[in-house]
Design a protein around this motif. Structure first.
Motif, PDB file in Angstrom:
ATOM      1  N   PRO A   1       0.814  -1.226   0.000  1.00  0.00           N
ATOM      2  CA  PRO A   1       0.000   0.000   0.000  1.00  0.00           C
ATOM      3  C   PRO A   1       0.841   1.266   0.000  1.00  0.00           C
ATOM      4  O   PRO A   1       1.994   1.279   0.464  1.00  0.00           O
ATOM      5  N   ALA A   2       0.269   2.322  -0.510  1.00  0.00           N
ATOM      6  CA  ALA A   2       0.935   3.628  -0.514  1.00  0.00           C
ATOM      7  C   ALA A   2       1.247   4.055   0.916  1.00  0.00           C
ATOM      8  O   ALA A   2       0.461   3.825   1.831  1.00  0.00           O
ATOM      9  N   GLN A   3       2.400   4.674   1.082  1.00  0.00           N
ATOM     10  CA  GLN A   3       2.811   5.114   2.410  1.00  0.00           C
ATOM     11  C   GLN A   3       2.334   6.528   2.729  1.00  0.00           C
ATOM     12  O   GLN A   3       2.290   6.926   3.888  1.00  0.00           O
ATOM     13  N   ARG A   4       2.010   7.277   1.676  1.00  0.00           N
ATOM     14  CA  ARG A   4       1.554   8.658   1.858  1.00  0.00           C
ATOM     15  C   ARG A   4       0.261   8.866   1.086  1.00  0.00           C
ATOM     16  O   ARG A   4      -0.036   8.154   0.129  1.00  0.00           O
ATOM     17  N   ALA A   5      -0.477   9.906   1.455  1.00  0.00           N
ATOM     18  CA  ALA A   5      -1.791  10.146   0.849  1.00  0.00           C
ATOM     19  C   ALA A   5      -1.697  10.696  -0.567  1.00  0.00           C
ATOM     20  O   ALA A   5      -2.630  10.550  -1.347  1.00  0.00           O
ATOM     21  N   ASN A   6      -0.581  11.328  -0.907  1.00  0.00           N
ATOM     22  CA  ASN A   6      -0.500  12.030  -2.187  1.00  0.00           C
ATOM     23  C   ASN A   6       0.411  11.337  -3.198  1.00  0.00           C
ATOM     24  O   ASN A   6       0.975  11.985  -4.084  1.00  0.00           O
ATOM     25  N   GLU A   7       0.597  10.047  -3.083  1.00  0.00           N
ATOM     26  CA  GLU A   7       1.501   9.356  -3.997  1.00  0.00           C
ATOM     27  C   GLU A   7       0.934   9.306  -5.418  1.00  0.00           C
ATOM     28  O   GLU A   7      -0.284   9.199  -5.621  1.00  0.00           O
ATOM     29  N   VAL A   8       1.842   9.339  -6.396  1.00  0.00           N
ATOM     30  CA  VAL A   8       1.493   9.228  -7.810  1.00  0.00           C
ATOM     31  C   VAL A   8       1.931   7.847  -8.298  1.00  0.00           C
ATOM     32  O   VAL A   8       3.117   7.508  -8.231  1.00  0.00           O
ATOM     33  N   TRP A   9       0.969   7.071  -8.760  1.00  0.00           N
ATOM     34  CA  TRP A   9       1.247   5.725  -9.269  1.00  0.00           C
ATOM     35  C   TRP A   9       0.937   5.667 -10.760  1.00  0.00           C
ATOM     36  O   TRP A   9      -0.012   6.303 -11.245  1.00  0.00           O
ATOM     37  N   LEU A  10       1.730   4.867 -11.476  1.00  0.00           N
ATOM     38  CA  LEU A  10       1.580   4.709 -12.917  1.00  0.00           C
ATOM     39  C   LEU A  10       1.368   3.239 -13.248  1.00  0.00           C
ATOM     40  O   LEU A  10       2.185   2.394 -12.877  1.00  0.00           O
ATOM     41  N   ASP A  11       0.271   2.924 -13.941  1.00  0.00           N
ATOM     42  CA  ASP A  11       0.064   1.601 -14.514  1.00  0.00           C
ATOM     43  C   ASP A  11       0.553   1.677 -15.959  1.00  0.00           C
ATOM     44  O   ASP A  11      -0.098   2.262 -16.825  1.00  0.00           O
ATOM     45  N   LEU A  12       1.714   1.101 -16.208  1.00  0.00           N
ATOM     46  CA  LEU A  12       2.388   1.206 -17.499  1.00  0.00           C
ATOM     47  C   LEU A  12       1.999   0.024 -18.388  1.00  0.00           C
ATOM     48  O   LEU A  12       2.317  -1.116 -18.083  1.00  0.00           O
ATOM     49  N   GLY A  13       1.303   0.319 -19.492  1.00  0.00           N
ATOM     50  CA  GLY A  13       0.737  -0.754 -20.308  1.00  0.00           C
ATOM     51  C   GLY A  13      -0.539  -1.254 -19.670  1.00  0.00           C
ATOM     52  O   GLY A  13      -0.724  -2.452 -19.448  1.00  0.00           O
ATOM     53  N   VAL A  14      -1.441  -0.324 -19.402  1.00  0.00           N
ATOM     54  CA  VAL A  14      -2.637  -0.622 -18.599  1.00  0.00           C
ATOM     55  C   VAL A  14      -3.569  -1.618 -19.277  1.00  0.00           C
ATOM     56  O   VAL A  14      -4.342  -2.308 -18.607  1.00  0.00           O
ATOM     57  N   GLY A  15      -3.510  -1.712 -20.611  1.00  0.00           N
ATOM     58  CA  GLY A  15      -4.412  -2.626 -21.313  1.00  0.00           C
ATOM     59  C   GLY A  15      -5.865  -2.257 -21.090  1.00  0.00           C
ATOM     60  O   GLY A  15      -6.252  -1.086 -21.162  1.00  0.00           O
ATOM     61  N   THR A  16      -6.673  -3.251 -20.779  1.00  0.00           N
ATOM     62  CA  THR A  16      -8.106  -3.009 -20.561  1.00  0.00           C
ATOM     63  C   THR A  16      -8.419  -2.533 -19.146  1.00  0.00           C
ATOM     64  O   THR A  16      -9.584  -2.349 -18.795  1.00  0.00           O
ATOM     65  N   GLY A  17      -7.384  -2.355 -18.317  1.00  0.00           N
ATOM     66  CA  GLY A  17      -7.580  -1.782 -16.989  1.00  0.00           C
ATOM     67  C   GLY A  17      -7.829  -2.784 -15.884  1.00  0.00           C
ATOM     68  O   GLY A  17      -8.313  -2.416 -14.807  1.00  0.00           O
ATOM     69  N   TYR A  18      -7.446  -4.050 -16.087  1.00  0.00           N
ATOM     70  CA  TYR A  18      -7.739  -5.092 -15.105  1.00  0.00           C
ATOM     71  C   TYR A  18      -7.177  -4.762 -13.716  1.00  0.00           C
ATOM     72  O   TYR A  18      -7.844  -4.982 -12.699  1.00  0.00           O
ATOM     73  N   ALA A  19      -5.941  -4.242 -13.654  1.00  0.00           N
ATOM     74  CA  ALA A  19      -5.288  -4.024 -12.355  1.00  0.00           C
ATOM     75  C   ALA A  19      -5.719  -2.737 -11.667  1.00  0.00           C
ATOM     76  O   ALA A  19      -5.405  -2.543 -10.480  1.00  0.00           O
ATOM     77  N   LEU A  20      -6.416  -1.872 -12.356  1.00  0.00           N
ATOM     78  CA  LEU A  20      -6.718  -0.557 -11.792  1.00  0.00           C
ATOM     79  C   LEU A  20      -7.509  -0.599 -10.480  1.00  0.00           C
ATOM     80  O   LEU A  20      -7.186   0.152  -9.550  1.00  0.00           O
ATOM     81  N   PRO A  21      -8.565  -1.436 -10.343  1.00  0.00           N
ATOM     82  CA  PRO A  21      -9.270  -1.459  -9.053  1.00  0.00           C
ATOM     83  C   PRO A  21      -8.361  -1.833  -7.879  1.00  0.00           C
ATOM     84  O   PRO A  21      -8.468  -1.235  -6.792  1.00  0.00           O
TER      85      PRO A  21
END
Length: 266
Positions: free
Chosen positions: A44-64
């Motif tokens: 999990p993110a350690q801070r509230a304002n972290e920026v994460w990138l899903d690189l090669g997101v495809g159809t978005g399976y991992a986003l949730p």
């Protein structure tokens, strides 16, 4: 850089865009790899304002799952294929995810702006691994992590061997070995890695070829058209693939390298 770099990138983007609508119907292996990467290597993110990138997101399976792990921060979905981003748009809108169409080797992001990069079965499509890791190092903050899954050289070994019985042409993409992946990543990151083998079964060779096409993986880099779909070779290929037949059908092997990269310095 390979000859016709921009043209090859356009072909890859177009191939995956065309595959977007059918991708999820045959992507059980891709989901299994993404789930392992998420469960075993993403914290999990350690801070509230972290920026994460899903690189090669495809159809978005991992986003949730990524949103659950980073509930208050920014989440960026990036893919080279506009069609994939369109397909993932509903998920992105629901989860407040920003969509970006871009190339992993030339990320359209500022330097030291990202805390975490997640990428599952996408970076094997990059042409220059040194450039890939240089870009990941550039956009990550010091202490930031890139968590990746990528195919290695033994993937689709049965298909490669069957084609070699027929001719000496290249019909299946080349993937780097585990050792070569580490060689390219280690100048930029502290690296932790493991390799896992997956055996998939298909009813027949036609089923294997159809699934490769449906996930957009039937483009062979550097070829005008993919050897995976030449109809006049199909009968020969079915015969050459017989040594890899099993009770459940035919076997296809995938080797996956899982990487956890940490940027320790600028």
């Amino acid at each position: 850089m390979i000859t016709g770099y921009a043209d090859e990138k356009r072909k890859i983007a177009a191939q995956f865009s065309r595959a977007a609508k059918e991708y999820d119907s045959v992507a059980s292996f891709q989901r299994e790899v993404a789930d392992y990467l998420l469960n075993a290597r993403v914290t999990p993110a350690q801070r509230a304002n972290e920026v994460w990138l899903d690189l090669g997101v495809g159809t978005g399976y991992a986003l949730p799952s990524l949103r659950q792990l980073n509930p208050k921060g920014a989440l960026i979905a990036l893919d080279i294929a506009e069609g994939m981003l369109v397909h993932a748009s509903e998920t992105c809108d629901r989860l407040a995810v920003s969509r970006v169409c871009g190339d992993a080797e030339h990320l359209p992001l500022g330097s030291e702006t990202v805390h975490r990069v997640f990428s599952s079965l996408a970076v094997q499509w990059c042409f220059d691994p040194t450039q890939l890791y240089r870009e990941l190092h550039r956009v990550l903050k010091v202490g930031g992590r890139a968590t990746l899954a990528t195919l290695t050289e033994s993937s689709l070994c049965e298909l490669k061997q069957a084609w070699r019985v027929i001719d000496n042409d290249v019909h299946v993409n080349h993937f780097l070995s585990h050792g070569d992946i580490l060689k390219h990543a280690q100048p930029y990151f502290s690296v932790n890695s493991e390799e896992k083998t997956y055996h998939l079964n298909y009813p027949d060779v036609i089923g294997l070829m159809r699934d490769l096409k449906k996930i957009g993986a039937n483009h062979v880099i550097g070829k005008a058209s993919s050897g995976l779909s030449k109809r006049n070779y199909l009968r020969q290929l079915m015969k050459a693939y017989e040594p890899f037949s099993e009770d459940q059908g035919v076997r296809a092997t995938y080797e996956v390298c899982f990487l956890d990269l940490v940027k320790v310095s600028e």
